[in-house]
Scaffold this active site. Structure first.
Site, mmCIF file in Angstrom:
data_model
loop_
_atom_site.group_PDB
_atom_site.id
_atom_site.type_symbol
_atom_site.label_atom_id
_atom_site.label_comp_id
_atom_site.label_asym_id
_atom_site.label_seq_id
_atom_site.Cartn_x
_atom_site.Cartn_y
_atom_site.Cartn_z
ATOM 1 N N CYS A 1 0.959 -1.163 0.021
ATOM 2 C CA CYS A 1 -0.106 0.006 0.005
ATOM 3 C C CYS A 1 1.030 1.255 -0.283
ATOM 4 O O CYS A 1 2.061 1.151 0.423
ATOM 5 C CB CYS A 1 -0.890 0.331 1.160
ATOM 6 S SG CYS A 1 0.011 0.116 2.790
ATOM 7 N N CYS B 1 3.574 1.848 2.590
ATOM 8 C CA CYS B 1 4.896 1.274 2.628
ATOM 9 C C CYS B 1 5.694 1.946 1.924
ATOM 10 O O CYS B 1 6.908 2.104 2.217
ATOM 11 C CB CYS B 1 4.645 -0.306 1.763
ATOM 12 S SG CYS B 1 3.526 -1.336 2.528
ATOM 13 N N ASP C 1 -1.335 17.733 -27.884
ATOM 14 C CA ASP C 1 -0.396 17.482 -28.970
ATOM 15 C C ASP C 1 -1.235 17.907 -30.466
ATOM 16 O O ASP C 1 -2.442 17.629 -30.315
ATOM 17 C CB ASP C 1 0.053 15.924 -29.117
ATOM 18 C CG ASP C 1 0.775 15.662 -30.524
ATOM 19 O OD1 ASP C 1 1.763 16.390 -30.735
ATOM 20 O OD2 ASP C 1 0.267 14.846 -31.152
#
Length: 759
Positions: free
Chosen positions: A3, A6, A440
């Site tokens: 998760c 961590c 773009d």
């Protein structure tokens, strides 16, 4: 890592070292670390291991970079593994989910439907649920043990404690209580009353929670699998083999591209990819560099010009001398840009993980406090333990496990129907904050293909005749502009007129003899010239002042002029351009309605860019043209530095790094695999209106996830006091959890009614 907490823990450990600045990306399982010379790679790895995880230096040698891994929810090994390892990781988790679901469904059905509670049904439930809680939930138990050794707690801790407590108490009730008696049933009743728990089993909660959370982790792991796909797709663009010229004999021999060295001369034939960056020594051609530069018009190259690896030779045979190979090429540099942008992009923490940072330790403390309170007030061990277990079970995140994956499944399913692919839940939060959208040009706002847009003729000439003669001659050429003219003529007239003595005039155009019937039906021949206006001038076929003026006007708006003449006279001019998509202007309006500022970003020249912007309704001040791929990344960084939350829409290799750098990347599905893999959302339709739909759908999905989480936690918070007071009837707890899950599912299903604005 299981998760976001961590990743935060590893990041804190690394940043405690003197002279270290680290950013840990949970999505890619990589750490980008800047450190002083006094800190070694071994010390960095040791710091990660001290946090309870594993680490190794990134496979691509880059100083000051570590790649954290560790125990994850699937037991699939360390993070940052190869694509094969990641595939095994996801397959292992999918197997765990499927088997757990098959075993859990009958357990949940028997617990919730008294009619299914046949004699000894509770023992059948135990037989089915035990493997789910022990084997299916093993990744959670392992992560909880790791957390315990480091005095921390995550959602894995709560899942492990809740499921094991539910299983443990069920075993007690079955073997030493009254729940194992033949004929025992769980009546469906919604009453609040004190119970010693000796007749209650919680196997459906233990198995159901395990399966739901595993399903959520599977969807997460599947989307994380894409983290390295952009780099792999980018590097696969290059040519596999190359025809090298022997310096002594001049003979060609084919070798793998990775064996090329600086100074080698190699041959590139029409239609082949250029193997590496180099300088043209002999031959002339048109090179299609649109995938790398965004320039829609092929670039004419001749001896002395530089060419870039992975671009396509669209014209004649050329010989190139390699100037850069391997990691020094522009393609490799772009790969590094994509990797750096992905690694530096902070992963959005899951809402559940953010809340669990407080919720998990509070629930554990409440369960321990409840046990102590009941024991301290002189109540029996059974009543005390029942209340404590009830706290853990009602807090066990059953609906929470559904909240994100259920909304994501429905939202992504509906999106797929509308041509929108959402990579994962971590991208949704970005859509809510986006205020600027960078577009773009080539392939996104425009079609990305050269198209005939106008036929200009001298007075008295027939436009159809001009197009037909030019199309017949251009059909023999492979140049992309020629193909646009030939295609337009073929679409209008069906077949081309016959051509003889076709000749390509280097850098100027083509000539040939075209046969066509006259008004009486007799076949006549005409010497036709098609190409740059200068070609006709050299043959004394001058354009009239009026036609010259119209030609200049067409070129001023970004068109490419192709002059046509025969029998000693200039007849007309064909205008070829990268046409704007019919829906682009409408899409720009929709994006503005969502509160977004559109910016056109392109490698094309200013004239073309401003003309396209004016056609779709983008202000000239919001046009940024003539930028290289690395500069596109810099533009996105600058906008973010100004405090803007940036979305980027693109389709080419040249957009990949910018897509990864943006807060939200949207790739046109008609574009390259590299752009698609580097993005957060993919617009399969190739219609820019899908960008507005994607942002609307993402925002709606995020709202549903938040509502789901509110339902899930709301039931837990409301029921926790009852559980702590020992008043939580097991059926009431089961009904509350079931209703919480049903509300989450029903709320998620509302996304199926999402409609596109495109007509």
């Amino acid at each position: 890592m299981t998760c976001a907490s961590c990743a935060n823990r590893i990041e804190r450990k690394l940043n405690k070292l003197d002279g270290v600045t680290a950013t840990v990306n949970y999505a890619t399982e990589k750490a980008k670390v800047s450190h002083s010379d006094s800190v070694s790679i071994e010390e960095l790895i040791a710091a990660v291991e001290a946090a309870g995880y594993g680490a190794r230096l990134n496979a691509a040698p880059r100083p000051a970079s570590a790649d954290p891994g560790g125990s994850d929810a699937t037991g699939g090994g360390a993070g940052g593994e190869t694509g094969v390892g990641e595939d095994i990781h996801v397959r292992s988790l999918r197997q765990r989910v499927v088997i757990s679901a098959m075993l859990s469904v009958p357990v949940i059905a028997m617990a919730m439907a008294p009619a299914l509670q046949v004699t000894s049904w509770q023992w059948l439930s135990l037989t089915l649920a035990a493997p789910v809680v022990v084997w299916g939930a093993w990744p959670f138990h392992r992560a909880a043990w790791t957390n315990l050794k480091h005095a921390t707690a995550t959602m894995d801790t709560l899942i492990s404690m809740g499921t094991l407590a539910a299983l443990g108490w069920s075993l007690y009730a079955l073997f030493w209580g009254t729940a194992g008696m033949p004929g025992m049933t769980h009546p469906f009743e919604l009453t609040i009353g004190r119970s010693d728990g000796a007749a209650n089993i919680y196997l459906e909660a233990a198995a159901g929670v395990t399966t739901f959370i595993l399903a959520g982790r599977y969807f997460e792991a599947r989307s994380k699998r894409q983290a390295g796909a952009a780099l792999r797709a980018l590097m696969e663009l290059g040519a596999r083999e190359v025809a090298v010229l022997d310096e002594a004999t001049g003979q060609e021999r084919r070798i793998p591209t990775d064996q090329l060295t600086v100074g080698d001369r190699f041959v590139v034939r029409p239609g082949e990819k250029i193997a590496t960056d180099g300088i043209v020594e002999t031959g002339t051609s048109a090179v299609d560099a649109s995938m790398l530069t965004g320039e829609s018009v092929p670039v004419e190259v001749r001896p002395g010009d530089t060419v870039v690896g992975a671009t396509v030779n669209a014209g004649g045979r050329i010989v190139v001398r390699a100037s850069r190979v391997g990691s020094d090429t522009q393609l490799a540099q772009m790969a590094r840009l994509v990797e750096e942008a992905q690694t530096g992009k902070a992963a959005a923490q899951r809402l559940a993980d953010r809340i669990s940072g407080i919720f998990v330790p509070v629930v554990i403390a409440l369960a321990v406090g409840t046990l102590g309170f009941w024991l301290g007030t002189g109540n029996g061990i059974e009543a005390a333990f029942t209340a404590a277990v009830a706290v853990l079970i009602i807090a066990c995140p059953c609906a929470l496990g559904l909240a994100t994956p259920m909304a994501l499944m429905v939202g992504t399913g509906r999106g797929a129907q509308l041509g929108i692919l959402i990579k994962g839940p971590e991208v949704l939060e970005s859509t809510r904050r986006v205020d600027t959208i960078v577009l773009d040009k080539t392939g996104t706002v425009t079609t990305g293909q050269m198209t005939l847009v106008d036929v200009l003729v001298e007075d008295g000439e027939d436009p159809a005749e001009v197009l037909r003669y030019a199309g017949a001659l251009e059909d023999s050429s492979e140049h992309p502009i020629a193909r646009a003219v030939a295609t337009a003529a073929h679409d209008r007239f069906g077949s081309h007129l016959p051509v003889e003595d076709f000749t390509n005039i280097e850098g100027l155009g083509v000539q040939g003899i075209v046969s066509a019937p006259d008004a009486s039906g007799a076949i006549g021949s005409r010497a036709v010239l098609v190409g740059r206006p200068r070609l006709l001038t050299e043959w004394s076929q001058h354009l009239s002042p009026a036609l010259t003026q119209r030609l200049d006007e067409a070129q001023a708006t970004g068109g490419t002029a192709v002059a046509v003449g025969w029998d000693g006279h200039a007849r007309g001019v064909l205008v070829v351009a990268d046409a704007v998509k019919p829906t682009s202007a409408e899409a720009i309006g929709q994006l503005r309605d969502l509160g977004l500022r559109p910016i056109l970003l392109t490698g094309d020249n200013q004239t073309v860019a401003r003309a396209v912007a004016a056609e779709v309704g983008i202000a000239a001040s919001d046009v940024i043209a003539e930028v290289l791929p690395a500069e596109k990344v810099d533009v996105v960084k600058r906008l973010r530095g100004e405090g803007r939350t940036v979305a980027m829409v693109g389709d080419g290799v040249n957009d990949a790094a910018a897509l990864a750098q943006a807060d939200l990347g949207l790739a046109m599905g008609t574009g390259t695999d590299v752009a698609i893999e580097a993005s957060d959302l993919t617009l399969v339709r190739g219609d820019l209106r899908a960008a507005a739909d994607a942002i609307r759908l993402s925002r709606r999905t995020l709202t549903v996830i938040k509502t789901n989480l509110a339902w899930a936690f709301g039931y837990n918070v409301a029921a926790l006091p009852l559980a702590a007071a020992g008043l939580l009837n097991p059926m009431l707890a089961g009904a509350a959890m079931a209703f919480s899950s049903v509300s989450v599912v029903a709320n998620s299903l509302r996304l199926r009614r999402f409609t596109s604005t495109a007509r």
